[in-house]
Design a protein around this motif. Structure first.
Motif, mmCIF file in Angstrom:
data_model
loop_
_atom_site.group_PDB
_atom_site.id
_atom_site.type_symbol
_atom_site.label_atom_id
_atom_site.label_comp_id
_atom_site.label_asym_id
_atom_site.label_seq_id
_atom_site.Cartn_x
_atom_site.Cartn_y
_atom_site.Cartn_z
ATOM 1 N N SER A 9 0.840 -1.191 0.000
ATOM 2 C CA SER A 9 0.000 0.000 0.000
ATOM 3 C C SER A 9 0.879 1.246 0.000
ATOM 4 C CB SER A 9 -0.908 0.012 1.235
ATOM 5 O OG SER A 9 -1.600 1.229 1.318
ATOM 6 N N LYS A 10 0.484 2.239 -0.770
ATOM 7 C CA LYS A 10 1.234 3.488 -0.845
ATOM 8 C C LYS A 10 0.812 4.473 0.245
ATOM 9 C CE LYS A 10 3.210 2.372 -4.746
ATOM 10 N NZ LYS A 10 4.451 1.675 -4.637
ATOM 11 N N ARG A 11 -0.320 4.185 0.912
ATOM 12 C CA ARG A 11 -0.902 5.177 1.807
ATOM 13 C C ARG A 11 -1.047 4.740 3.260
ATOM 14 N NH1 ARG A 11 -6.757 7.919 0.710
ATOM 15 N NH2 ARG A 11 -6.666 9.393 2.401
ATOM 16 N N TYR A 12 -1.378 3.472 3.493
ATOM 17 C CA TYR A 12 -1.774 3.051 4.831
ATOM 18 C C TYR A 12 -0.710 2.183 5.507
ATOM 19 C CZ TYR A 12 -6.320 4.609 3.254
ATOM 20 O OH TYR A 12 -7.345 5.363 2.776
ATOM 21 N N ARG A 13 -0.657 2.304 6.835
ATOM 22 C CA ARG A 13 0.233 1.485 7.653
ATOM 23 C C ARG A 13 -0.498 0.193 8.013
ATOM 24 N NH1 ARG A 13 1.902 3.765 13.345
ATOM 25 N NH2 ARG A 13 -0.148 3.000 13.874
ATOM 26 N N LEU A 14 0.182 -0.921 7.905
ATOM 27 C CA LEU A 14 -0.383 -2.224 8.229
ATOM 28 C C LEU A 14 -0.165 -2.500 9.707
ATOM 29 C CD1 LEU A 14 -1.693 -4.793 7.011
ATOM 30 C CD2 LEU A 14 0.611 -5.674 6.683
ATOM 31 N N GLN A 15 -1.238 -2.470 10.485
ATOM 32 C CA GLN A 15 -1.165 -2.692 11.932
ATOM 33 C C GLN A 15 -0.956 -4.167 12.258
ATOM 34 O OE1 GLN A 15 -0.578 0.410 13.228
ATOM 35 N NE2 GLN A 15 -1.774 -0.290 14.945
ATOM 36 N N SER A 16 -1.772 -5.014 11.649
ATOM 37 C CA SER A 16 -1.676 -6.456 11.898
ATOM 38 C C SER A 16 -2.197 -7.197 10.683
ATOM 39 C CB SER A 16 -2.474 -6.852 13.143
ATOM 40 O OG SER A 16 -3.847 -6.608 12.940
ATOM 41 N N VAL A 17 -1.861 -8.453 10.631
ATOM 42 C CA VAL A 17 -2.287 -9.296 9.525
ATOM 43 C C VAL A 17 -2.901 -10.567 10.107
ATOM 44 C CG1 VAL A 17 -0.042 -10.420 9.247
ATOM 45 C CG2 VAL A 17 -1.565 -10.277 7.310
ATOM 46 N N ASN A 18 -3.996 -11.012 9.501
ATOM 47 C CA ASN A 18 -4.668 -12.237 9.913
ATOM 48 C C ASN A 18 -4.321 -13.338 8.924
ATOM 49 O OD1 ASN A 18 -6.029 -10.980 12.083
ATOM 50 N ND2 ASN A 18 -7.481 -10.127 10.648
ATOM 51 N N LEU A 19 -3.754 -14.420 9.438
ATOM 52 C CA LEU A 19 -3.331 -15.537 8.597
ATOM 53 C C LEU A 19 -4.196 -16.751 8.856
ATOM 54 C CD1 LEU A 19 0.534 -15.389 9.154
ATOM 55 C CD2 LEU A 19 -0.765 -14.375 7.293
ATOM 56 N N LYS A 38 0.799 -9.015 14.867
ATOM 57 C CA LYS A 38 0.956 -7.552 14.860
ATOM 58 C C LYS A 38 2.225 -7.202 14.083
ATOM 59 C CE LYS A 38 -1.558 -6.855 19.054
ATOM 60 N NZ LYS A 38 -1.669 -6.237 20.335
ATOM 61 N N THR A 39 2.088 -6.246 13.151
ATOM 62 C CA THR A 39 3.226 -5.909 12.299
ATOM 63 C C THR A 39 3.662 -4.456 12.427
ATOM 64 O OG1 THR A 39 1.742 -5.416 10.476
ATOM 65 C CG2 THR A 39 2.635 -7.638 10.587
ATOM 66 N N ARG A 40 2.713 -3.529 12.479
ATOM 67 C CA ARG A 40 2.996 -2.087 12.495
ATOM 68 C C ARG A 40 3.996 -1.726 11.404
ATOM 69 N NH1 ARG A 40 2.612 -0.203 18.728
ATOM 70 N NH2 ARG A 40 0.627 -1.200 19.058
ATOM 71 N N LEU A 57 5.480 -32.719 8.591
ATOM 72 C CA LEU A 57 4.472 -31.691 8.869
ATOM 73 C C LEU A 57 4.707 -30.544 7.904
ATOM 74 C CD1 LEU A 57 2.179 -30.589 10.667
ATOM 75 C CD2 LEU A 57 3.946 -29.537 12.078
ATOM 76 N N ARG A 58 3.692 -30.225 7.105
ATOM 77 C CA ARG A 58 3.795 -29.110 6.161
ATOM 78 C C ARG A 58 2.726 -28.085 6.502
ATOM 79 N NH1 ARG A 58 4.517 -31.284 0.280
ATOM 80 N NH2 ARG A 58 4.719 -29.075 -0.115
ATOM 81 N N TRP A 59 3.010 -26.839 6.168
ATOM 82 C CA TRP A 59 2.133 -25.729 6.482
ATOM 83 C C TRP A 59 1.661 -25.092 5.191
ATOM 84 C CZ3 TRP A 59 3.394 -22.513 11.320
ATOM 85 C CH2 TRP A 59 3.945 -23.309 12.308
ATOM 86 N N LYS A 60 0.394 -24.739 5.158
ATOM 87 C CA LYS A 60 -0.152 -23.954 4.054
ATOM 88 C C LYS A 60 -0.626 -22.638 4.680
ATOM 89 C CE LYS A 60 -3.700 -23.993 0.504
ATOM 90 N NZ LYS A 60 -4.884 -24.691 0.010
ATOM 91 N N VAL A 61 0.053 -21.544 4.331
ATOM 92 C CA VAL A 61 -0.200 -20.246 4.952
ATOM 93 C C VAL A 61 -0.770 -19.293 3.907
ATOM 94 C CG1 VAL A 61 0.829 -18.316 6.206
ATOM 95 C CG2 VAL A 61 1.748 -20.612 6.504
ATOM 96 N N GLU A 62 -1.880 -18.631 4.240
ATOM 97 C CA GLU A 62 -2.426 -17.613 3.349
ATOM 98 C C GLU A 62 -2.926 -16.430 4.161
ATOM 99 O OE1 GLU A 62 -6.630 -18.537 1.753
ATOM 100 O OE2 GLU A 62 -5.606 -20.477 1.845
ATOM 101 N N VAL A 63 -2.853 -15.271 3.550
ATOM 102 C CA VAL A 63 -3.278 -14.024 4.193
ATOM 103 C C VAL A 63 -4.791 -13.893 4.036
ATOM 104 C CG1 VAL A 63 -3.041 -11.524 4.207
ATOM 105 C CG2 VAL A 63 -1.054 -12.950 3.708
ATOM 106 N N LEU A 64 -5.492 -13.735 5.157
ATOM 107 C CA LEU A 64 -6.946 -13.527 5.111
ATOM 108 C C LEU A 64 -7.297 -12.053 5.008
ATOM 109 C CD1 LEU A 64 -8.349 -16.018 7.757
ATOM 110 C CD2 LEU A 64 -8.421 -16.211 5.297
ATOM 111 N N SER A 65 -6.655 -11.229 5.844
ATOM 112 C CA SER A 65 -6.950 -9.790 5.852
ATOM 113 C C SER A 65 -5.846 -9.067 6.589
ATOM 114 C CB SER A 65 -8.301 -9.515 6.507
ATOM 115 O OG SER A 65 -8.263 -9.854 7.873
ATOM 116 N N GLY A 66 -5.874 -7.767 6.429
ATOM 117 C CA GLY A 66 -4.943 -6.910 7.140
ATOM 118 C C GLY A 66 -5.707 -5.770 7.786
ATOM 119 N N VAL A 67 -5.239 -5.330 8.933
ATOM 120 C CA VAL A 67 -5.855 -4.198 9.615
ATOM 121 C C VAL A 67 -4.915 -3.007 9.451
ATOM 122 C CG1 VAL A 67 -6.660 -3.310 11.827
ATOM 123 C CG2 VAL A 67 -6.991 -5.717 11.266
#
Length: 169
Positions: A90-100, A128-130, A157-167
């Motif tokens: 994003s060019k404008r907003y700060r990413l506070q946290s991400v939901n995985l 939380k990322t800030r 054990l394998r992991w499948k990780v995807e981004v659901l949303s960001g705040v």
């Protein structure tokens, strides 16, 4: 302690309403009606959906959040460590946290396709990322996995990780 003070305050208010109702019945009835109306009104407003939180989740679309170099390893005990590099496009907003959303899969080999692996557990995790606009950072998350079951010597054990949303802010 706050619960105790709240309980005392409620009991005091009930006592005052009952006392007023007994001493001056007409005024007591009006006061009880106003009190019940205010309680109903405050309960209504308390349970309303806060549109500001929903708006914060829609400021940065999922397409503008990238997760790369995802690495998972056993940390200690039944804790696993998820390490990755996250970038806020994003060019404008700060990413506070991400939901995985993370799926934990039991595979026979490292080359086996994820679709053919056995799903052990699926969960949503908030990190939380800030992270400022157009910046990237390394993230870490420790996840307790004590209910995955028994693994054979060859199982992986394998992991499948995807981004659901960001705040965002």
């Amino acid at each position: 302690m706050g619960f105790f003070y709240g309980l005392i305050a409620i009991l005091f208010i009930i006592f005052l309403l009952a006392y007023t109702r007994i001493k001056k019945p007409l005024f007591g009835n009006a006061l009880i009606t106003i009190t019940l109306l205010l309680i109903s009104l405050s309960t209504f407003f308390y349970f309303q959906m806060d549109k500001r939180i929903e708006k914060k989740q829609q400021l940065i679309p999922v397409e503008e959040i990238s997760l790369t170099d995802v690495n998972s390893s056993l940390a200690y005990g039944n804790n696993y460590k998820l390490a990755a590099k996250i970038k806020n496009h994003s060019k404008r907003y700060r990413l506070q946290s991400v939901n995985l959303q993370i799926e934990f899969l039991k595979c026979q080999s490292a080359q086996q396709q994820l679709g053919k692996c056995l799903l052990l557990k699926k969960g949503q995790y908030k990190i939380k990322t800030r992270l400022a606009a157009s910046q990237s950072s390394n993230i870490e998350k420790y996840i307790m996995l004590d209910d995955l079951g028994v693994f054979n010597k060859n199982d992986i054990l394998r992991w499948k990780v995807e981004v659901l949303s960001g705040v965002a802010r």
